[in-house]
Design a protein around this motif. Structure first.
Motif, short mmCIF file in Angstrom:
data_model
loop_
_atom_site.label_atom_id
_atom_site.label_comp_id
_atom_site.label_asym_id
_atom_site.label_seq_id
_atom_site.Cartn_x
_atom_site.Cartn_y
_atom_site.Cartn_z
N ARG A 143 0.81 -1.22 0.00
CA ARG A 143 0.00 0.00 0.00
C ARG A 143 0.85 1.26 0.00
O ARG A 143 0.40 2.31 -0.46
N GLY A 144 2.04 1.19 0.55
CA GLY A 144 2.95 2.32 0.49
C GLY A 144 2.49 3.51 1.30
O GLY A 144 1.80 3.39 2.32
N LEU A 145 2.87 4.70 0.84
CA LEU A 145 2.61 5.95 1.54
C LEU A 145 1.93 6.91 0.58
O LEU A 145 2.33 7.03 -0.59
N TYR A 146 0.93 7.62 1.08
CA TYR A 146 0.24 8.62 0.26
C TYR A 146 0.60 10.00 0.78
O TYR A 146 0.51 10.28 1.98
N VAL A 147 1.06 10.87 -0.10
CA VAL A 147 1.46 12.23 0.26
C VAL A 147 0.45 13.20 -0.31
O VAL A 147 0.32 13.34 -1.54
N PRO A 180 0.26 12.73 -5.82
CA PRO A 180 -0.45 13.43 -6.89
C PRO A 180 -0.52 14.93 -6.61
O PRO A 180 -0.23 15.39 -5.51
N SER A 181 -0.90 15.68 -7.61
CA SER A 181 -1.02 17.13 -7.43
C SER A 181 -2.33 17.51 -6.74
O SER A 181 -2.42 18.54 -6.08
N GLN A 182 -3.37 16.69 -6.88
CA GLN A 182 -4.65 16.96 -6.24
C GLN A 182 -5.23 15.64 -5.73
O GLN A 182 -5.11 14.61 -6.38
N THR A 183 -5.87 15.72 -4.56
CA THR A 183 -6.43 14.52 -3.96
C THR A 183 -7.89 14.78 -3.58
O THR A 183 -8.16 15.66 -2.77
N PRO A 184 -8.83 14.04 -4.15
CA PRO A 184 -10.23 14.25 -3.78
C PRO A 184 -10.49 13.75 -2.36
O PRO A 184 -9.93 12.73 -1.93
N PRO A 185 -11.34 14.44 -1.60
CA PRO A 185 -11.63 14.00 -0.22
C PRO A 185 -12.18 12.59 -0.16
O PRO A 185 -11.95 11.88 0.83
N GLU A 186 -12.91 12.15 -1.20
CA GLU A 186 -13.46 10.80 -1.18
C GLU A 186 -12.37 9.75 -1.10
O GLU A 186 -12.52 8.71 -0.43
N LEU A 187 -11.27 9.98 -1.82
CA LEU A 187 -10.16 9.02 -1.80
C LEU A 187 -9.51 8.99 -0.42
O LEU A 187 -9.21 7.91 0.10
N LEU A 188 -9.30 10.14 0.17
CA LEU A 188 -8.72 10.18 1.50
C LEU A 188 -9.64 9.51 2.53
O LEU A 188 -9.16 8.89 3.49
N HIS A 189 -10.95 9.63 2.34
CA HIS A 189 -11.89 8.98 3.25
C HIS A 189 -11.69 7.47 3.20
O HIS A 189 -11.72 6.78 4.25
N VAL A 223 -0.82 8.47 5.54
CA VAL A 223 -0.99 9.64 4.68
C VAL A 223 -0.26 10.82 5.32
O VAL A 223 -0.53 11.19 6.47
N LEU A 224 0.68 11.42 4.59
CA LEU A 224 1.35 12.64 5.03
C LEU A 224 0.58 13.84 4.52
O LEU A 224 0.21 13.90 3.34
N MET A 225 0.33 14.81 5.39
CA MET A 225 -0.40 16.00 4.97
C MET A 225 -0.12 17.14 5.94
O MET A 225 0.59 16.97 6.95
N SER A 226 -0.70 18.28 5.67
CA SER A 226 -0.55 19.42 6.57
C SER A 226 -1.66 19.42 7.61
O SER A 226 -2.76 18.90 7.36
N PRO A 227 -1.43 19.98 8.78
CA PRO A 227 -2.51 20.07 9.78
C PRO A 227 -3.71 20.85 9.26
O PRO A 227 -4.85 20.54 9.63
N LYS A 228 -3.46 21.85 8.44
CA LYS A 228 -4.58 22.63 7.88
C LYS A 228 -5.48 21.76 7.02
O LYS A 228 -6.71 21.81 7.11
N ARG A 229 -4.86 20.91 6.22
CA ARG A 229 -5.62 20.00 5.37
C ARG A 229 -6.37 18.98 6.24
O ARG A 229 -7.54 18.66 5.98
N TYR A 230 -5.73 18.47 7.28
CA TYR A 230 -6.37 17.49 8.15
C TYR A 230 -7.57 18.11 8.86
O TYR A 230 -8.62 17.47 9.01
N GLN A 231 -7.44 19.35 9.30
CA GLN A 231 -8.55 20.02 9.96
C GLN A 231 -9.73 20.21 9.01
O GLN A 231 -10.89 20.02 9.40
N ALA A 232 -9.42 20.55 7.76
CA ALA A 232 -10.50 20.71 6.77
C ALA A 232 -11.21 19.38 6.53
O ALA A 232 -12.45 19.33 6.41
N LEU A 233 -10.45 18.29 6.48
CA LEU A 233 -11.07 16.97 6.29
C LEU A 233 -11.91 16.60 7.50
O LEU A 233 -12.99 15.99 7.36
N SER A 234 -11.45 16.94 8.70
CA SER A 234 -12.21 16.63 9.90
C SER A 234 -13.58 17.29 9.87
O SER A 234 -14.58 16.68 10.27
N GLU A 235 -13.63 18.50 9.38
CA GLU A 235 -14.92 19.20 9.28
C GLU A 235 -15.80 18.60 8.19
O GLU A 235 -17.01 18.44 8.37
N SER A 236 -15.19 18.21 7.05
CA SER A 236 -15.99 17.67 5.94
C SER A 236 -16.45 16.24 6.20
O SER A 236 -17.44 15.79 5.63
#
Length: 613
Positions: free
Chosen positions: A497-501, A529-538, A550-563
């Protein structure tokens, strides 16, 4: 006083050997991770002449010469462990050699106390030890050795009376210059610049330079033979592109403009940072008083060695302060004169006080030699004298322990507790016992060094020892756990499965250029990838058949938490490993056990293990 032969052993034990402690305790970060990446690529590909550039496995690294990469890679190939210890071993070794050279310079300048205190002042400077310091896989320890070794041999050449003894010192300087030039390019140029200036300004050195011009010409030829060939090769292979990178971008642009706007600082940046570091280690007063004394004595006595030490600091710092880009580690090769200034003050005091104390204690010794004195007869008993000396040494031991480790508390039988919080009481007791034991000279030979130690930054020394042995390599530990979990059969059913950035804009791209690439590039495959849809991250977070780190920024993680409507707050949700404010690693499913909290709980044992949130 301390024997001349004991001093180097003390410096080695107190300041050099500790540099090797805790080399595995902290992750490789920033440039250190990038350089380690280049070393790994040498070992993987066998391509030595031109290392590779992090994070790109097949892009040539032209920013610096490759000597450091060669040495580290050769050490690992020869048997050093391929981990943080093996990558940092040479830096600790180079720094140790630099400290011994610095001690030798200080001893020549104002006695052994000067050299030892100079090393101590450098040892307790936080910036020297920490990020981009002399215990990291960068070029700073090697460059420090280049300057300390070069100046030591310059002093030895200038003071050697016999022509045959002078022969090898210029060659040693040439070797150290070549060493530094192949480590960090023009950063080594201040060595011949300052030595050349000193040779022109100081009459005796100028005369000797004329006498030994053939030796220096030969030394110059040695330096050219060792330093030039790689640059010629790189020029032939890459043409002007090589010089545009190594000099145009990383020297000229850094000096006149900047490559990173965060590196731009005012002209007094180095003085402010040095003042802050010296104040933090409580050595500012020592350096200031010593610097004033060094300058005054250099002028009064027309001291050639004092002038060279002053030039070693003043000329490079003045020049690099004129540049626009300024970083702490740029000034590291020019910190030894700062330590020597503080050491000069202590050294001059020791040389002035010791003879007077020895003479005074010699007179005191006659007190115990009165032939007709009943006290003298009583004290002449061998058993009593031995007992006095033993207890005198024990009192000295209490004093030493209090100085080095802080207040002393000993619990003895029947609930008796011995405590000591001050230095005066054991000092006075030991002084009286030395006199009664018939060896008053012991006060001078042991007491004066201990008295000097009481004014030195021993708390900062203890703090440095604690700091270099502390730390937790979270990136390495999490990486190892992720690799282990990812290799389990249930995780490999549809392939690794590797790592998703998940990239969150251009400001988030930079952190992955070094430490994250270094530690996680083995967690294959990398998905970036250059863009990641929230559905894939879900699905990566919650679908057992697709869960992965999954490596990401805290800002991105917070946005996903709300969505995700609070799903990330439920029991069994992914855990988050926070490595720095800009980067988090989201660990879901079986990978949840790889969070730093979970790993720490597992290491604490079953009795202390709890379920981390």
């Amino acid at each position: 006083m301390i024997s001349r032969r004991v001093w180097p052993a003390l410096v080695l034990a107190l300041f050099c050997l500790p540099l090797f402690l805790g080399l595995r305790n902290n992750d490789l970060i920033g440039d250190e991770a990038a350089h380690s990446f280049s070393v790994d690529r040498i070992l993987e590909t066998g391509t030595w002449l031109i290392p590779k550039l992090s994070p790109f496995p097949n892009v040539d690294f032209l920013e610096k010469p490759p000597l450091k990469f060669w040495i580290v890679a050769a050490g690992i190939r020869a048997g050093l462990p391929h981990d943080e210890f093996g990558l940092r071993f040479w830096d600790a070794l180079f720094a140790s050699a630099a400290f011994l050279y610095l001690f030798g310079i200080g001893r020549r300048l104002a006695g052994p106390w000067c050299g030892a205190v100079a090393v101590m002042i450098l040892f307790v400077q936080g910036p020297l030890m920490s990020i981009h310091g002399i215990r990291t896989n960068n070029m700073e320890a090697a460059l420090l050795l280049c300057y300390c070794g070069g100046f030591y041999h310059y002093f030895a050449w200038a003071s050697a009376g016999d022509h045959s003894r002078r022969l090898w010192h210029p060659i040693a300087i040439a070797l150290y210059f070549s060493f530094g030039f192949m480590m960090k390019f023009v950063a080594a140029l201040f060595l011949p610049m300052v030595l050349g200036l000193a040779s022109l300004l100081i009459g005796t050195y100028r005369k000797r330079l004329v006498e030994d011009w053939r030796i220096w010409l030969s030394a110059g030829a040695v330096a050219l033979v060792l330093a030039v060939p790689w640059y010629v090769y790189a020029t032939i292979r890459f043409g002007t592109a090589f010089w545009n990178v190594i000099f145009g971008a990383h020297v000229y642009t850094r000096f006149t403009l900047y490559l990173d706007p965060a590196h731009v600082h005012p002209w007094n940046y180095y003085f402010v940072e040095m003042s802050r570091a010296l104040s933090s280690s409580n050595t500012a007063w020592l350096v200031i008083v010593g610097a004033v004394l060094l300058v005054a004595e250099t002028i009064r006595r027309r001291s050639a060695e004092g002038l060279v030490v002053i030039l070693w600091f003043a000329v490079p710092i003045a020049i690099i302060s004129c540049g626009s880009s300024k970083l702490d580690h740029y000034a590291l090769p020019f910190l030894p004169p700062v330590g020597l200034a503080g050491g000069y003050f202590i050294g001059m005091i020791a040389m002035a006080v010791s003879p007077r104390v020895d003479r005074a204690l010699g007179r005191v010794g006659h007190f115990t030699e009165w032939r007709n004195s009943r006290l003298a007869t009583w004290l002449s008993l061998p058993a009593l004298r031995v007992a006095c000396l033993v207890f005198a040494v024990l009192s000295m031991g209490v004093l030493v322990s209090t100085v080095v480790a802080g207040p002393l508390t000993l619990r003895i039988i029947d609930g008796f507790v011995f405590r000591n919080r001050d230095l005066l009481r054991p000092g006075l007791v030991s002084a009286v016992l030395f006199i009664l034991g018939g060896w008053p000279q012991g006060i001078g030979r042991l007491g004066i060094p201990l008295l000097i130690v009481t004014v030195l930054p021993t708390p900062a020394y203890r703090g440095t020892l604690a700091d270099i042995q502390s730390g937790t390599p979270n990136l390495r530990r999490v990486r190892d756990c992720v690799v282990r979990i990812g290799a389990q059969p249930e995780q490999m059913m549809s392939g690794p499965r590797g790592l998703y950035v998940d990239i969150d804009g251009p400001d988030f791209f930079q952190p992955f250029n070094h430490q994250y690439t270094y530690y996680f590039r083995g967690v294959t495959p990398w998905h970036r990838p250059s863009q990641t849809p929230p559905e894939l991250l879900h699905r990566f977070f919650f679908d057992p058949s697709e869960q992965r780190p999954v490596l990401m920024s805290p800002k991105r993680y917070q946005a996903l938490s709300e969505s995700f409507a609070g799903e990330l707050d439920l029991p069994g949700a992914p855990r988050v490993a926070v490595f720095e404010p800009a980067v988090v690693l989201v660990l879901s499913g079986a990978y949840r056990v790889c969070s730093p909290d979970s790993l720490a709980a597992a290491e604490a044992g079953p009795l202390n293990r709890g379920e981390p949130r």
